[in-house]
Every structure is written in C-alpha cells, then in structure tokens.
Write a protein that holds these residues in place. Structure first.
Motif, PDB file in Angstrom:
ATOM      1  N   SER A 447       6.063  23.844  15.964  1.00 35.83           N
ATOM      2  CA  SER A 447       6.138  22.609  15.186  1.00 35.83           C
ATOM      3  C   SER A 447       6.137  22.935  13.695  1.00 35.83           C
ATOM      4  O   SER A 447       5.690  24.006  13.282  1.00 35.83           O
ATOM      5  CB  SER A 447       4.941  21.710  15.501  1.00 35.83           C
ATOM      6  N   PRO A 448       6.621  22.014  12.855  1.00 35.39           N
ATOM      7  CA  PRO A 448       6.549  22.219  11.406  1.00 35.39           C
ATOM      8  C   PRO A 448       5.129  22.552  10.971  1.00 35.39           C
ATOM      9  O   PRO A 448       4.156  22.026  11.512  1.00 35.39           O
ATOM     10  CB  PRO A 448       7.026  20.876  10.846  1.00 35.39           C
ATOM     11  N   THR A 497       6.456  13.987  12.273  1.00 34.45           N
ATOM     12  CA  THR A 497       7.379  14.765  11.470  1.00 34.45           C
ATOM     13  C   THR A 497       8.705  14.881  12.207  1.00 34.45           C
ATOM     14  O   THR A 497       8.755  14.690  13.427  1.00 34.45           O
ATOM     15  CB  THR A 497       6.826  16.155  11.156  1.00 34.45           C
TER      16      THR A 497
END
Length: 497
Positions: A447-448, A497
């Motif tokens: 994930s970011p 996000t």
C-alpha cells in the motif's frame, strides 16, 4: 462484592438492558473486563423495543448473536401511513433481502428474546461479571461506584437493603436509562427537543387481524394518532395518543373499541399481555462524559418511537464508545480520545429524534393527506422512503478521528459487502474477517507509504483484496478509485488512498 477483587482495568457498566449488555460484550471483544450491575433481580419480562435496522444487526453480529437474532426476528415490510378511515395515504417499502450491511434493512423482534440471547452470550464470556439485585446509588469523582444490595427481589424501601459498599472502577458507563444515577452524577441537564406526549400501549398475543401487513401502520388521525405493528407471528402491538383526562384503566376498558378497525370481532380469545401508559419524550443530555464516567442509550437521549430508532441509537453509542474506551484503558490513547464520543454520536442521535418528532407531528396533522400524491411519485417516493425509514449513520464531521475527508468515503460507515463473487454469496461476513481492531483493506501487495504507515502505528490488520474471491469488495473499491481503505474498529472509514 469485595473491592479487592476488582481488576484495575475493569469497567463498571450500570444497567443490564440491551445497551449495557452489548457495551460489556464489545468491551470484552476489545480485551477489557467489565462488571455489570443491574438493580432488577431478573430480566424485565414485558416487550418494549421491537425494531432494529441492518446497521444495528451488524453490531449484534459483532457480539456473536447474529444467527440467534435471525431466529427470533422477522423482516419488516416497511411503513404505511393511513388516514383516519384507515385508507392508505402512502406506503414506504423495505426489502426482506439483506442490505449493504449484510442483514435485512428492518427487523421486528421481542425485546425479552433479544435480552435472553445477549445474556447467554454474556454467560459464555469470562471477561464479564453480572450482578443482579444491586442498585447503584451514586458515582464519585474518583470512579467509586456506590451500591446497595436488596432483599427479596425488586429494589424497595431503604429498610430492605441488606448490604452496601463501593467498588472502584477504571471507568463507568451508565446504561441505566432516563432516570439513571450515572447521568445525575455527571451533573448533566437535558435539552428538550419537543413537548412530552402521553400514549397508551397495548400488547396482545393471539391470531393476527384479518387485515395483516408485515410492516408498521401509522394512523394519521388528528383526533387519535395511532400505531399498529405485528411483531411476531402471533404478537401484536398498538399505540394510541392519549387525550387529556384519559387513564390506562379507562382505555383498557375500551380496548375492543380502540382495536375495532383491526379486530372487528373484538379482542376475543386473544391474550392481553399488557396495557400501559408511556410518556414519549424527545430529549438529549447536555453532557455525556466527565473524566472516565460516561453515559449511553436512554441515559443520553430519549426519542419518540415513531421511526423505531430508540434502541438502535443506544447500540450505536455502544459501538462508538467501546473501542475508544478500550484504547484508553490499554494505554494506547489518552483520555481526550473520549471527547470524540459525544462529538460523533450526539449529532446523529439528535437528528433521529427530530425525525421521529416530525413523523409524530405528521400522524396528528390533517396535512398528512399531501403525502398521498407525493409518495406515489417515483423519485420523491423513494426519497421519502429513505428519509423516513433509514437510521443510517451520516458521515462524521472532521475531527481527531475524521481528517479532512474525501467526500463520500472518510467518515462514513464501510458497507459489509459479501465475501464471495456475488452479492448473495455471504457464507462468510466481512466483519468476521476483519476482527475487532483497525483494519486495512488494500488492492495491492504494498500500500502507499502514508496509509501503510498509519495502519502500522494503529496495529491494523492488513487484508489484501484480490481480484477474485473478494470480488464484490474489489469492485466496490475500484469503482471509487480506492487503492486502500483504513477502517476504525467500528468500521467507519478513517483514511483512503
């Protein structure tokens, strides 16, 4: 009751109604012990609350009684508004199929049956102690809960007290109703949203009326507003607004007349379970917390029953408060986190009370006739249905737990989407997979960094959502262009996000 036995991390929950029991069960789910004190020596046997929506059934799922509740409840068809001659003004339907939260949108049940389910769950939970026949007499600033035990059943005069004492609590949650001691200990006044109303309530058991609809009927009659609903296969409830000077005994003597539109042959062989007087109130407590003493349910807010959200609001209180209190008691957050409880829950509870007041005003107004054409217009009718029947939690306002939000996502309750490839494949429920804490749903292996770092600090469970298997969830996130969704323990979206 020896104070020395009380665990330093133990919460005292005052009141063993559904809100108190669910609060204790949710605290246990988050690793917190509780002592539940209840003044009545046994569960109250008569029905009161009769309706829950799909959001609230999701809360029951998270305390382990979803399947049991499905056995004791029945989906409701929705709401009908009738005029004084019992002609349909408007009909607002609800589907019996599962909604976006994985359960029917509206369910009817007997409160004693629900309390039995919750008590069974409590009996299986080692983190919960339940004491009955114990009346809480006060709560001091240091978290001391003063109590007295009573002799021979229901709490009575002072000379019936057998023992008295005090137990020290890490926190106190008052689920002890409108006249409860805990709200008084907070020194909280009440904000009145409408004038009180006196209503006559009758519960009958037996064969249902010839005219049966599996929903709620609201009689819009300025002379005698009324409500009818078939709670179970053979149990029925009527509510009638009382006129000045009327009494329960007088109206009970006229029961056949009152029920005539539904039971033209009279009460007959049907059993009258009870007749009672209720004062429908619309109030909100001004203060829900002082230190680690808090209130929930009817202790914090009271609503007229016209949209069936009284108990549901209390269960939402429990779901919002329990994980926050657990974080504080486990030392993972400071006491200011508890400020977010009233800030988040009061606006929604107040909005539902105002909606119930509006619904009650419509029932007693000749203006209800304008709903007939409005409800039949497809677009407007759907909007009225959503407005009158949905207790859905609105997006939370920005704050410590809701950053400047992405419209429509952050601050909203994440739906409990099916875990299979179709919307009906719900053999496993999403919340069961997520567990009790924070959770990060992500479409990618990595994930970011921003949201992954935040999830790590919160100890969130990371769940990779593949393109197959969890395809309903995957499609929902993809359609909203989300790579990752961070969820609070109450399944409110914390970040995206």
């Amino acid at each position: 009751m020896d104070a020395a036995r009380n665990d330093p991390g133990e919460v005292v929950v005052v009141g063993a109604g559904p809100v108190g029991l669910v609060t204790a069960l949710l605290l246990a789910r988050h690793g917190v012990r509780s002592l539940v004190l209840e003044r009545h020596p046994r569960p109250y046997p008569l029905p009161r609350a009769v309706h829950l929506d799909d959001e609230c059934r999701r809360i029951l799922q998270n305390v382990g009684v979803a399947d049991g509740f499905a056995r004791i409840s029945r989906p409701a068809a929705g709401l009908r508004l009738l005029d004084a001659r019992h002609r349909t003004l408007a009909e607002f339907r609800r589907s019996g199929a599962d909604g976006v939260h994985g359960h029917p949108q509206a369910s009817l049940f007997d409160q004693p049956d629900l309390e039995t389910l919750l008590l069974e769950a409590v009996s299986r939970q080692p983190r919960i102690r339940l004491r009955r026949g114990v009346r809480v007499t006060g709560v001091d600033a240091g978290g001391g809960v003063h109590w007295c035990e009573t002799v021979g059943g229901w709490p009575g005069p002072e000379n019936n007290q057998r023992t008295a004492g005090v137990v020290r609590a890490a926190a106190v949650v008052g689920c002890d109703g409108a006249g409860g001691v805990v709200r008084q200990a907070l020194g909280s006044g009440l904000r009145r949203l409408a004038a009180d109303q006196n209503w006559f309530v009758a519960d009958l058991l037996g064969d249902p009326p010839v005219r049966v609809w599996d929903g709620v009927e609201q009689i819009c009659d300025p002379a005698r507003p009324a409500t009818y609903l078939r709670v179970g296969e053979r149990r029925m409830r009527w509510e009638f607004r009382m006129r000045p000077g009327e009494t329960v005994s007088g109206l009970t003597g006229r029961l056949g007349e009152l029920l005539g539109p539904w039971l033209p042959g009279g009460v007959g062989e049907r059993e009258v379970l009870r007749t009672a007087h209720y004062t429908f109130r619309a109030v909100v407590a001004r203060r829900w917390r002082r230190g680690r003493v808090l209130i929930a349910g009817d202790a914090a807010h009271l609503t007229p029953p016209f949209i069936g959200q009284g108990l549901g609001s209390g269960l939402r209180d429990a779901a919002n408060l329990s994980w926050k209190l657990a974080l504080v008691l486990h030392g993972r957050a400071g006491d200011p986190l508890l400020d977010s409880y009233q800030a988040e829950r009061e606006p929604h509870a107040t909005a539902l009370i105002r909606l119930a007041v509006l619904a009650g005003a419509v029932m007693g107004s000749p203006a209800a006739n304008v709903l007939r054409p409005a409800a039949r217009a497809p677009v407007l009718g759907n909007r009225l249905t959503d407005r009158l029947l949905a207790g859905t939690s609105p997006p939370l306002r920005s704050g410590a737990l809701v950053p400047a939000r992405r419209p429509g996502l952050v601050g909203t309750l994440f739906p409990q989407l099916p875990l299979g490839s179709t919307t009906t494949d719900d053999e496993n429920r999403l919340d069961d997979l997520l567990g009790p804490g924070f959770a990060l749903l992500t479409l990618r292996d990595a994930s970011p960094a921003r949201i992954a770092g935040r999830a790590g600090r919160l100890g969130a469970r990371v769940i990779r959502v593949p393109g197959s298997g969890l395809t309903v969830v995957h499609r929902w996130m993809t359609e909203r262009r989300c790579e990752a969704v961070l969820l609070r323990p109450d399944r409110v979206v914390l970040d995206v996000t």
